[in-house]
Scaffold this motif. Sequence first.
Motif, PDB file in Angstrom:
ATOM      1  N   THR A   1       0.818  -1.219   0.000  1.00  0.00           N
ATOM      2  CA  THR A   1       0.000   0.000   0.000  1.00  0.00           C
ATOM      3  C   THR A   1       0.853   1.270   0.000  1.00  0.00           C
ATOM      4  N   GLU A   2       2.101   1.175   0.477  1.00  0.00           N
ATOM      5  CA  GLU A   2       2.982   2.340   0.498  1.00  0.00           C
ATOM      6  C   GLU A   2       4.065   2.164  -0.551  1.00  0.00           C
ATOM      7  N   ARG A   3       4.150   3.132  -1.406  1.00  0.00           N
ATOM      8  CA  ARG A   3       5.072   3.052  -2.533  1.00  0.00           C
ATOM      9  C   ARG A   3       6.439   3.621  -2.150  1.00  0.00           C
ATOM     10  N   SER A   4       7.515   2.911  -2.516  1.00  0.00           N
ATOM     11  CA  SER A   4       8.873   3.440  -2.320  1.00  0.00           C
ATOM     12  C   SER A   4       9.080   4.627  -3.246  1.00  0.00           C
ATOM     13  N   PRO A   5       9.669   5.698  -2.754  1.00  0.00           N
ATOM     14  CA  PRO A   5       9.774   6.917  -3.577  1.00  0.00           C
ATOM     15  C   PRO A   5      10.501   6.725  -4.890  1.00  0.00           C
ATOM     16  N   PHE A   6      11.482   5.826  -4.932  1.00  0.00           N
ATOM     17  CA  PHE A   6      12.276   5.683  -6.143  1.00  0.00           C
ATOM     18  C   PHE A   6      11.948   4.402  -6.915  1.00  0.00           C
ATOM     19  N   SER A   7      10.759   3.872  -6.711  1.00  0.00           N
ATOM     20  CA  SER A   7      10.354   2.672  -7.439  1.00  0.00           C
ATOM     21  C   SER A   7       9.377   3.036  -8.553  1.00  0.00           C
ATOM     22  N   ILE A   8       9.608   2.438  -9.709  1.00  0.00           N
ATOM     23  CA  ILE A   8       8.711   2.566 -10.868  1.00  0.00           C
ATOM     24  C   ILE A   8       8.344   1.154 -11.291  1.00  0.00           C
ATOM     25  N   ASN A   9       7.042   0.849 -11.292  1.00  0.00           N
ATOM     26  CA  ASN A   9       6.598  -0.508 -11.619  1.00  0.00           C
ATOM     27  C   ASN A   9       5.915  -0.517 -12.978  1.00  0.00           C
ATOM     28  N   VAL A  10       6.510  -1.252 -13.886  1.00  0.00           N
ATOM     29  CA  VAL A  10       5.952  -1.362 -15.234  1.00  0.00           C
ATOM     30  C   VAL A  10       4.778  -2.339 -15.274  1.00  0.00           C
ATOM     31  N   HIS A  11       4.671  -3.188 -14.262  1.00  0.00           N
ATOM     32  CA  HIS A  11       3.562  -4.147 -14.218  1.00  0.00           C
ATOM     33  C   HIS A  11       2.251  -3.395 -13.985  1.00  0.00           C
ATOM     34  N   PRO A  12       1.157  -3.798 -14.648  1.00  0.00           N
ATOM     35  CA  PRO A  12      -0.138  -3.151 -14.411  1.00  0.00           C
ATOM     36  C   PRO A  12      -0.496  -3.158 -12.931  1.00  0.00           C
ATOM     37  N   HIS A  13      -1.135  -2.103 -12.501  1.00  0.00           N
ATOM     38  CA  HIS A  13      -1.458  -1.944 -11.086  1.00  0.00           C
ATOM     39  C   HIS A  13      -2.406  -3.060 -10.646  1.00  0.00           C
ATOM     40  N   PRO A  14      -2.129  -3.727  -9.527  1.00  0.00           N
ATOM     41  CA  PRO A  14      -2.983  -4.841  -9.083  1.00  0.00           C
ATOM     42  C   PRO A  14      -4.443  -4.453  -8.910  1.00  0.00           C
ATOM     43  N   GLY A  15      -4.689  -3.246  -8.398  1.00  0.00           N
ATOM     44  CA  GLY A  15      -6.078  -2.822  -8.213  1.00  0.00           C
ATOM     45  C   GLY A  15      -6.818  -2.709  -9.524  1.00  0.00           C
ATOM     46  N   LYS A  16      -6.111  -2.236 -10.570  1.00  0.00           N
ATOM     47  CA  LYS A  16      -6.762  -2.112 -11.880  1.00  0.00           C
ATOM     48  C   LYS A  16      -7.011  -3.481 -12.505  1.00  0.00           C
ATOM     49  N   LEU A  17      -6.069  -4.398 -12.302  1.00  0.00           N
ATOM     50  CA  LEU A  17      -6.303  -5.756 -12.798  1.00  0.00           C
ATOM     51  C   LEU A  17      -7.483  -6.404 -12.088  1.00  0.00           C
ATOM     52  N   GLY A  18      -7.561  -6.191 -10.776  1.00  0.00           N
ATOM     53  CA  GLY A  18      -8.710  -6.718 -10.036  1.00  0.00           C
ATOM     54  C   GLY A  18     -10.010  -6.158 -10.554  1.00  0.00           C
ATOM     55  N   LYS A  19     -10.001  -4.891 -10.943  1.00  0.00           N
ATOM     56  CA  LYS A  19     -11.205  -4.285 -11.521  1.00  0.00           C
ATOM     57  C   LYS A  19     -11.560  -4.941 -12.843  1.00  0.00           C
TER      58      LYS A  19
END
Length: 925
Positions: free
Chosen positions: A130-148
């Motif tokens: 739930t808390e994002r690391s400031p210097f992290s960029i995730n190319v994977h689709p967001h889990p919440g959007k996939l769940g939707k």
Amino acid sequence: MTPKSDSRAACLAFFIILLTHPASSELPRIIKIAALFNDDHGPSHELAFQRAVNMVNDDRTILTKAPVSADIGNFPADDSFKASKKLCELIRPGVVAVFGPTTPTAANHVQSVANALHVPFLETRWDYSTERSPFSINVHPHPGKLGKAYADFVRQVGWKSFVILYETEEGLVRLQELIQLPKTFDISMTLRQLTPGTEDYRPLLKEIKKSEETKIVLDCDYDKIEDILSQANEIELLTDYHSYLVTSLDIDKIDLSPYTEHNVNISGFRITDEETQPVVDYLKEFPNTGRGKQHALYSENALVYDAVWAFAKALNDLGSLQPLQMEPLSCEDPKPWRGGEDMLSYLREVEHVGLTGEIKFDADGYRTVFRLELLEKLRSRFKKTGIWSEGSGVNYTLTATEIEGHMVEKLQNKTLRVTTALTEPFVIERIFDYPHSQEAKERMSFDERYEGFSVDLTKALAKVVNFKFKFQLEPTNSNGAFKNGKWTGMIGELRSQQADMAVIDMSITSSRQGAVDFTMPFMNTGVGILYKKKKPPVPNLFSFLSPLSPDVWIYMTTAYLGVSILMFLLARISPYEWVEEGEGQLSNSYNISNALWFGIGSFLCQGCDILPKAISTRMVAGMWWFFTLIMISSYTANLAAFLTAAKMDSPVNSAEDLAKQTKIKYGTYCCGSTNAFFRSSTIPTYQKLNAFMESAKPSVYTTGNSQGIDRVLKEDGMYAFFMEGAAIEYHVERKCDLKQLGGLLDSKSYGIAMPKDSPYTKALSAGVLKLQESGQLQEIKKRWYEIERGGGFCKNDGQGNSAQLDLASLGGVFIVLIGGMVISIIIAIFEFTWKRRKLAVDENESVWAEMWEELKFAVNFRAGDTKPIKRDSSRAASKSLLSKSNADVANKYGVIGEEVKSLKSNRSRKDSTYACFNDNYGEKE
């Protein structure tokens, strides 16, 4: 200087600085990046990573003066310490970005290091934190959007219940949107975890099969999907009625060759569109040679490839506007990299279209804008059937024609198992030309042994929809009931996928609709009352007298006599009824016989040739005519009703009549829709009927319709049976002692039952509609209800001929007619005998001889309608001579002409017809 000249000077100075200081916008001569992969996915991820680096370096449009150099490290998947140590070695010379790993523990260590050193960390894994690391960029689709996306799919296809099979707790976090559906929609959900520490999931799958759930969401590692499907196939969980939603984004990589002949619905999403230009170019450059996770377009491999390209584009944008310097980094002395903030800001704003589609990041570094392709199994491959996006949800791309074509293809390769039961006239045993033993019958096929409405309906439907079928009899001969938390009978077979359709007289009810699907109704019916006809009373020959009571007949006869006598008296009193006859004499037509004749003629509406002349007699005649008009009209109106009352009479005629009495018992089939109708009814009359049936001792319920029919016939009017109107219609046509009381109590329909969410329901409903429109359905019903097996036998015995009167009802009228004729003959003989006896008293001639001569004259058609007048032969003749002698003495000097005429006239009036045989009789002597 003016403001305008000042702005021009500033722009010129900025341009000169750019020209004289080119190194200020340059990137390092070699751009170093680090990648850390675990040993499990290392080869495929590393290969995709290296391909991306090579493609970036070969591309002449970006980073033309600063090639990318990648340092790759590997570590055991379960050893985060070695991963951290390896990372520190990779970043020591200085790097501008770190890629990987995908394991959660190792990724968390890399995140902490990247956050401390201000080095952008590009991830390609599920990240449910739930808390994002400031210097992290995730190319994977967001889990919440996939769940939707998964939740949108479930809503789109209309699942009402499903079970989620998940492997790890991570999956529950990933599927939160799906798990929350029951809170806002009428959907039931069950969570079941795949048994940890084993590869045998059959016991769990058997429990799912026992629960009769057919919708399954499978969330597990890609490598386990094929094993689970194989075991589900062994448990018969891959039938036409099972649907799977696989959460893996690589569903198209699954081997479906073992399930080519299975029509199970397997759906899922993929993130790589093979028709896009980047994918086409990539496969052209690197043709795929692997399977599963080694596939070139496996989602994790594609995400690694796209992560390198997104980084390269962001770095190229940054280098075109400002310089970037690399610095040595140390895990022991973590000093933030000064260029890290700039690099991170450009990464968050980068836009790129790669193998996984459009790549954009939000302010937190999540990829929230993306598009997924919906895939569904079609024989041995997956076919694209729709597209999902956050804004529009699931949109199907197949046309109605394509969908119908797929369904037709499925049906053509499918033999549907049709369950049914022995119920007239739906399924009945054939009548053979010669006797067959029971053993021989058991060796026959279903079509050879049975026939009926259901058989003909299924055959006609198979021709219209184009499918093959096979009949099977349900052992308990029951439609099905919900007992002990489970459905029995044919509905139970459908829910357990032991049958594909049930064709029988199964009513569509709300409870059944929740358990199975129904096609469009093929027959409309309702609850009716079956009752035995009352035996007709012994015929009464004089039933034509029934419309009027005996008192009325007596009063009417008295009135007739009274009016006739009054008419006679008034006619003799009134001077206007007397007519002058000459010689001072008056005559009156209304003697007592004529008065009686006038009354009876008027009463029978035949009239009379003797009509009254005086006002008084006319007043009597008018009142008598008015009286006879009312009496005859009343008699005629009531005659038919009284003659047919015996046939139509019944102690009860409706459900209300049954509810008002307790003498006649009534009941239903104990376990059918008719009984359920009374139990659930809110109508007071039906509630009262149900209360009586529930409390009746002995029980008024039966174990089947046939038992109820037998009880109605046996108890002879003391038992009524509630059953469906279609069945009543069939039996009333063949058992003439039965009838239906009143109309239908409700309205319901028969439909073809199919397993819940069957893919064939729509196609078969369209087939039923075509049969209705073409008239074939009506022809089938007419054949089995009105023609075959005694149909129409009682058609002429029902209400349609209730107005016809038989001889027994009107026999008294013929008796009256015959009696009147006999009496008239007797009177005629008496008249003839009396008169002839007077004429033949002095002769030797027999009365019977005279009568015989007159009878021969009457039957002689050539004798004409005239005959000679006969005179008296003895006494009449001597009387004539005596009269003549007296006349001669009295008139010896002659007779005046007028006296002669008077004498002849008097003689003519005094002598009767039978006394004057010959006017010249005396003269001849």
